[in-house]
Design an enzyme around this catalytic site. Sequence first.
Site, PDB file in Angstrom:
ATOM      1  N   ARG A 214       0.863  -1.287  -0.014  1.00 42.37           N
ATOM      2  CA  ARG A 214       0.046  -0.007   0.137  1.00 42.37           C
ATOM      3  C   ARG A 214       0.799   1.239   0.023  1.00 42.37           C
ATOM      4  O   ARG A 214       0.907   1.852   0.972  1.00 42.37           O
ATOM      5  CB  ARG A 214      -0.940  -0.102   1.198  1.00 42.37           C
ATOM      6  CG  ARG A 214      -1.949  -1.111   0.885  1.00 42.37           C
ATOM      7  CD  ARG A 214      -3.282  -1.156   1.750  1.00 42.37           C
ATOM      8  NE  ARG A 214      -4.321  -1.642   1.281  1.00 42.37           N
ATOM      9  CZ  ARG A 214      -5.568  -1.888   1.922  1.00 42.37           C
ATOM     10  NH1 ARG A 214      -5.599  -1.288   3.087  1.00 42.37           N
ATOM     11  NH2 ARG A 214      -6.475  -2.427   1.196  1.00 42.37           N
TER      12      ARG A 214
ATOM     13  N   GLN B 291      -1.301   2.352  -5.834  1.00 36.85           N
ATOM     14  CA  GLN B 291      -2.785   2.388  -5.504  1.00 36.85           C
ATOM     15  C   GLN B 291      -3.641   2.168  -6.651  1.00 36.85           C
ATOM     16  O   GLN B 291      -4.779   1.304  -6.308  1.00 36.85           O
ATOM     17  CB  GLN B 291      -3.183   3.799  -5.083  1.00 36.85           C
ATOM     18  CG  GLN B 291      -2.461   4.251  -3.766  1.00 36.85           C
ATOM     19  CD  GLN B 291      -2.903   5.956  -3.459  1.00 36.85           C
ATOM     20  OE1 GLN B 291      -3.388   6.747  -4.459  1.00 36.85           O
ATOM     21  NE2 GLN B 291      -2.936   6.173  -2.270  1.00 36.85           N
TER      22      GLN B 291
ATOM     23  N   ASP C  45      -4.371  -1.995  -6.494  1.00 33.74           N
ATOM     24  CA  ASP C  45      -4.822  -2.482  -5.330  1.00 33.74           C
ATOM     25  C   ASP C  45      -6.207  -2.835  -5.463  1.00 33.74           C
ATOM     26  O   ASP C  45      -7.144  -2.377  -5.128  1.00 33.74           O
ATOM     27  CB  ASP C  45      -4.649  -1.401  -4.150  1.00 33.74           C
ATOM     28  CG  ASP C  45      -4.938  -1.897  -2.798  1.00 33.74           C
ATOM     29  OD1 ASP C  45      -5.476  -2.853  -2.464  1.00 33.74           O
ATOM     30  OD2 ASP C  45      -5.048  -1.061  -1.941  1.00 33.74           O
TER      31      ASP C  45
ATOM     32  N   SER D 149      -8.468  -2.554  -2.006  1.00 34.89           N
ATOM     33  CA  SER D 149      -9.272  -1.463  -1.943  1.00 34.89           C
ATOM     34  C   SER D 149     -10.408  -1.387  -2.812  1.00 34.89           C
ATOM     35  O   SER D 149     -11.534  -0.689  -2.386  1.00 34.89           O
ATOM     36  CB  SER D 149      -8.215  -0.354  -2.310  1.00 34.89           C
ATOM     37  OG  SER D 149      -7.240  -0.046  -1.144  1.00 34.89           O
TER      38      SER D 149
ATOM     39  N   TYR E 133      -3.278  -1.688   7.515  1.00 33.84           N
ATOM     40  CA  TYR E 133      -3.960  -2.477   8.412  1.00 33.84           C
ATOM     41  C   TYR E 133      -3.878  -2.095  10.042  1.00 33.84           C
ATOM     42  O   TYR E 133      -2.815  -1.930  10.233  1.00 33.84           O
ATOM     43  CB  TYR E 133      -4.011  -3.956   8.172  1.00 33.84           C
ATOM     44  CG  TYR E 133      -4.352  -4.396   6.688  1.00 33.84           C
ATOM     45  CD1 TYR E 133      -5.609  -4.590   6.527  1.00 33.84           C
ATOM     46  CD2 TYR E 133      -3.472  -4.430   5.757  1.00 33.84           C
ATOM     47  CE1 TYR E 133      -5.899  -5.138   5.217  1.00 33.84           C
ATOM     48  CE2 TYR E 133      -3.527  -4.863   4.466  1.00 33.84           C
ATOM     49  CZ  TYR E 133      -5.064  -5.188   3.968  1.00 33.84           C
ATOM     50  OH  TYR E 133      -5.230  -5.642   3.028  1.00 33.84           O
TER      51      TYR E 133
END
Length: 377
Positions: A125, A130, A133, A136, A233
């Site tokens: 991350r 991004q 991902d 996400s 996380y």
Amino acid sequence: MAQGTRIAVLRERASGETRVSATPETVRKLVGLGAALAVESGAGLGASIADADYKAAGAELGSAEQVLAGADIVLGVQGPDPALLGPVSPGAWVVAALDPFMQRQRVTDYGAAGLEALAMEFMPRITRAQSMDILSSQSNLAGYKAVLVAANLYGRAFPMMMTAAGTVSAAKAFVMGVGVAGLQAIATARRLGAQVSATDVRAATREQILSLGAKPIFVETVGGIEGEGSGGYATEMSAEYQQAQAALVSSHLAKQDIVVTTALIPGRAAPRLISDAQIATMKPGSVIFDLAAPQGGNVEGCVPDQVVERHGVRIVGYSNTPAQLPADASALFARNLFNFLSAFWDKDLGKPVLDEEIGNAIRLTQGGKVVHERLLG
């Protein structure tokens, strides 16, 4: 891999999986890079994509064996059965969500078959990754769907309504865990007119909650995590914090109509956030949606893909929430995969070449064995 890298797209075989790992949009873009695309017939039907659309985008269609023959890269939503992959080129990449901790034997089999397995859920991350991902993109849709399902099960309206017959009070919605899914759940519940509150062990999420117009519910007497845990996380908290949080949540839960839980710890069973005793304090007719159902659930008594009623409260959680929105989930997942491949595409070699940072983060197998540090020892 040589010029004209062959990329195979398989039909998903896991029960309940409706998504597909490439769309006509991403097929067209991959062909534009110089790749040859081969799509298994019927691969996109669950996501409302016809074979003719793939063909029009420049893909070859065929059976699994036909599309895999000589493939250099195999794309999937979930990891394909290694037994299917016999026809691929030596050292072919398998690019998908591979669930390495729960599917450890499958990872070993990829290695034994000489495949290079790339777990997209291990994507770091970091800013430049991004757009790659998958966690996400899929969590965003899952948070949205969770609120819609809860609203459908809830026997009352979400917004406050003032009518000639009297006023209908707004529903009270509580989101536990403010990651990507939780933030979207907050936004969706707010758009539907609920009074929304949210909590997280990461103190830094308070501002995010406030920015969406929701009320933060935080333990004030014991310190939580100030920033992010590993990879964005949350990590497990001290026993003292867990006790304080349980007391705070218990008093707040009793007043809620809708609860969405989202807490996950990679590689571990989902943490228990709501006990049966806490459910018993909630109002009859309340609804809890447990987004962690596939990993054991945040809510005691949750059974994936079933609506369970305990103490007059309905508890629901899907084993695959993004698959409930297959068209959009597929579009986003496929773009994640395209963004990944295109970011590393070497025009001269006609193939993607990974760098060390991302390659080491997502590569599970190489040279006939498992190589990822999180799976060794």
